[in-house]
Design a protein around this motif. Structure first.
Motif, PDB file in Angstrom:
ATOM      1  N   SER A 120      21.312  22.579  24.806  1.00 38.87           N
ATOM      2  CA  SER A 120      22.271  22.114  23.814  1.00 38.87           C
ATOM      3  C   SER A 120      22.119  22.923  22.523  1.00 38.87           C
ATOM      4  O   SER A 120      21.001  23.181  22.064  1.00 38.87           O
ATOM      5  CB  SER A 120      22.027  20.631  23.535  1.00 38.87           C
ATOM      6  OG  SER A 120      22.987  20.157  22.653  1.00 38.87           O
ATOM      7  N   LYS A 122      23.888  23.596  18.450  1.00 37.09           N
ATOM      8  CA  LYS A 122      24.754  23.045  17.411  1.00 37.09           C
ATOM      9  C   LYS A 122      25.362  24.194  16.628  1.00 37.09           C
ATOM     10  O   LYS A 122      24.657  25.073  16.134  1.00 37.09           O
ATOM     11  CB  LYS A 122      23.978  22.129  16.477  1.00 37.09           C
ATOM     12  CG  LYS A 122      23.882  20.724  16.965  1.00 37.09           C
ATOM     13  CD  LYS A 122      23.541  19.796  15.840  1.00 37.09           C
ATOM     14  CE  LYS A 122      24.283  18.517  16.127  1.00 37.09           C
ATOM     15  NZ  LYS A 122      24.190  17.529  15.127  1.00 37.09           N
ATOM     16  N   VAL A 125      29.321  21.090  13.303  1.00 44.33           N
ATOM     17  CA  VAL A 125      29.235  19.725  13.817  1.00 44.33           C
ATOM     18  C   VAL A 125      29.433  19.682  15.333  1.00 44.33           C
ATOM     19  O   VAL A 125      29.329  18.627  15.938  1.00 44.33           O
ATOM     20  CB  VAL A 125      30.270  18.799  13.127  1.00 44.33           C
ATOM     21  CG1 VAL A 125      29.937  18.641  11.652  1.00 44.33           C
ATOM     22  CG2 VAL A 125      31.676  19.306  13.322  1.00 44.33           C
ATOM     23  N   SER A 126      29.725  20.823  15.927  1.00 45.97           N
ATOM     24  CA  SER A 126      29.944  20.886  17.377  1.00 45.97           C
ATOM     25  C   SER A 126      28.632  21.064  18.121  1.00 45.97           C
ATOM     26  O   SER A 126      27.759  21.795  17.683  1.00 45.97           O
ATOM     27  CB  SER A 126      30.852  22.068  17.728  1.00 45.97           C
ATOM     28  OG  SER A 126      32.096  21.930  17.105  1.00 45.97           O
ATOM     29  N   GLU A 127      28.540  20.367  19.243  1.00 45.97           N
ATOM     30  CA  GLU A 127      27.396  20.535  20.121  1.00 45.97           C
ATOM     31  C   GLU A 127      27.914  21.101  21.439  1.00 45.97           C
ATOM     32  O   GLU A 127      28.888  20.601  21.999  1.00 45.97           O
ATOM     33  CB  GLU A 127      26.684  19.205  20.342  1.00 45.97           C
ATOM     34  CG  GLU A 127      25.316  19.392  20.924  1.00 45.97           C
ATOM     35  CD  GLU A 127      24.472  18.138  20.803  1.00 45.97           C
ATOM     36  OE1 GLU A 127      23.774  17.832  21.784  1.00 45.97           O
ATOM     37  OE2 GLU A 127      24.500  17.489  19.743  1.00 45.97           O
ATOM     38  N   LEU A 128      27.290  22.171  21.912  1.00 45.78           N
ATOM     39  CA  LEU A 128      27.727  22.830  23.130  1.00 45.78           C
ATOM     40  C   LEU A 128      26.568  23.576  23.751  1.00 45.78           C
ATOM     41  O   LEU A 128      25.469  23.567  23.221  1.00 45.78           O
ATOM     42  CB  LEU A 128      28.896  23.774  22.836  1.00 45.78           C
ATOM     43  CG  LEU A 128      28.629  24.980  21.924  1.00 45.78           C
ATOM     44  CD1 LEU A 128      29.692  26.030  22.158  1.00 45.78           C
ATOM     45  CD2 LEU A 128      28.677  24.570  20.470  1.00 45.78           C
ATOM     46  N   SER A 132      29.174  27.045  27.652  1.00 47.50           N
ATOM     47  CA  SER A 132      30.472  26.597  27.132  1.00 47.50           C
ATOM     48  C   SER A 132      30.942  27.495  25.985  1.00 47.50           C
ATOM     49  O   SER A 132      32.141  27.736  25.838  1.00 47.50           O
ATOM     50  CB  SER A 132      30.431  25.124  26.716  1.00 47.50           C
ATOM     51  OG  SER A 132      29.509  24.901  25.677  1.00 47.50           O
ATOM     52  N   TYR A 133      30.003  28.017  25.210  1.00 47.10           N
ATOM     53  CA  TYR A 133      30.361  28.950  24.137  1.00 47.10           C
ATOM     54  C   TYR A 133      31.017  30.203  24.722  1.00 47.10           C
ATOM     55  O   TYR A 133      32.087  30.626  24.293  1.00 47.10           O
ATOM     56  CB  TYR A 133      29.098  29.313  23.339  1.00 47.10           C
ATOM     57  CG  TYR A 133      29.342  30.235  22.168  1.00 47.10           C
ATOM     58  CD1 TYR A 133      29.929  29.767  21.004  1.00 47.10           C
ATOM     59  CD2 TYR A 133      28.970  31.575  22.231  1.00 47.10           C
ATOM     60  CE1 TYR A 133      30.153  30.611  19.922  1.00 47.10           C
ATOM     61  CE2 TYR A 133      29.183  32.425  21.157  1.00 47.10           C
ATOM     62  CZ  TYR A 133      29.777  31.936  20.005  1.00 47.10           C
ATOM     63  OH  TYR A 133      30.002  32.783  18.935  1.00 47.10           O
TER      64      TYR A 133
END
Length: 164
Positions: A120, A122, A125-128, A132-133
């Protein structure tokens, strides 16, 4: 759709082939807008390079070291500057810069350890995850490559482009 590391590398390899194929375009085709009032093929390809540089220099080192990411640049400023530069550069220079930077990024991706891809992260404010990036980056490429394919088909230049 989500990709794995191997699929990401395959996409980047295909992106190199796709952009290399654009070398065969005439100057008129290279400088044609992808749609009326939109960027030219040159500007679309030219704007990908600063983003590859950004990911290589300003994202991967922090992501791989588990450090807090610095704030990203203003996307509109980056894109406007890149489009302007692409209007001034030759087709060969724009394509060569894309190829060099995309190859650098591919080299860095090869080095990323498997366990890092699903950790995970950050960004603001996005968590990915790293997967996924990069999925988002691939979607961005595919969107623009599709626009180019349609535009070139409309001017009879589709024989110069590989499918992606």
């Amino acid at each position: 759709m989500y990709y794995d590391k191997n699929q990401i590398l395959i996409h980047y390899e295909k992106s190199l082939q796709f952009v290399e194929g654009l070398m065969h375009l005439t100057e008129e085709q290279w400088r044609s807008p992808i749609e009326p009032g939109k960027w030219t093929v040159a500007e679309v390809i030219g704007h990908l390079t600063p983003w590859d540089k950004f990911v290589y220099h300003q994202r991967l080192p922090y992501l791989l070291a588990d450090e807090i990411l610095p704030k990203g640049p203003n996307a509109e400023d980056i894109n406007t500057h890149a489009a302007k530069e692409s209007r001034l550069k030759s087709k060969e220079e724009t394509i060569e810069q894309f190829l060099q930077n995309r190859n650098l990024l591919m080299g860095a991706i090869h080095q990323i350890e498997d366990q890092k891809w699903l950790q995970s992260l950050k960004i603001g404010v996005s968590e990915l995850t790293l997967l996924s990036y990069f999925t988002g980056l691939i979607d961005h490429d595919l969107h623009h490559f599709s626009q180019i394919q349609i535009a070139l088909k409309n001017v009879g230049a589709e024989k110069w482009i590989s499918s992606i």
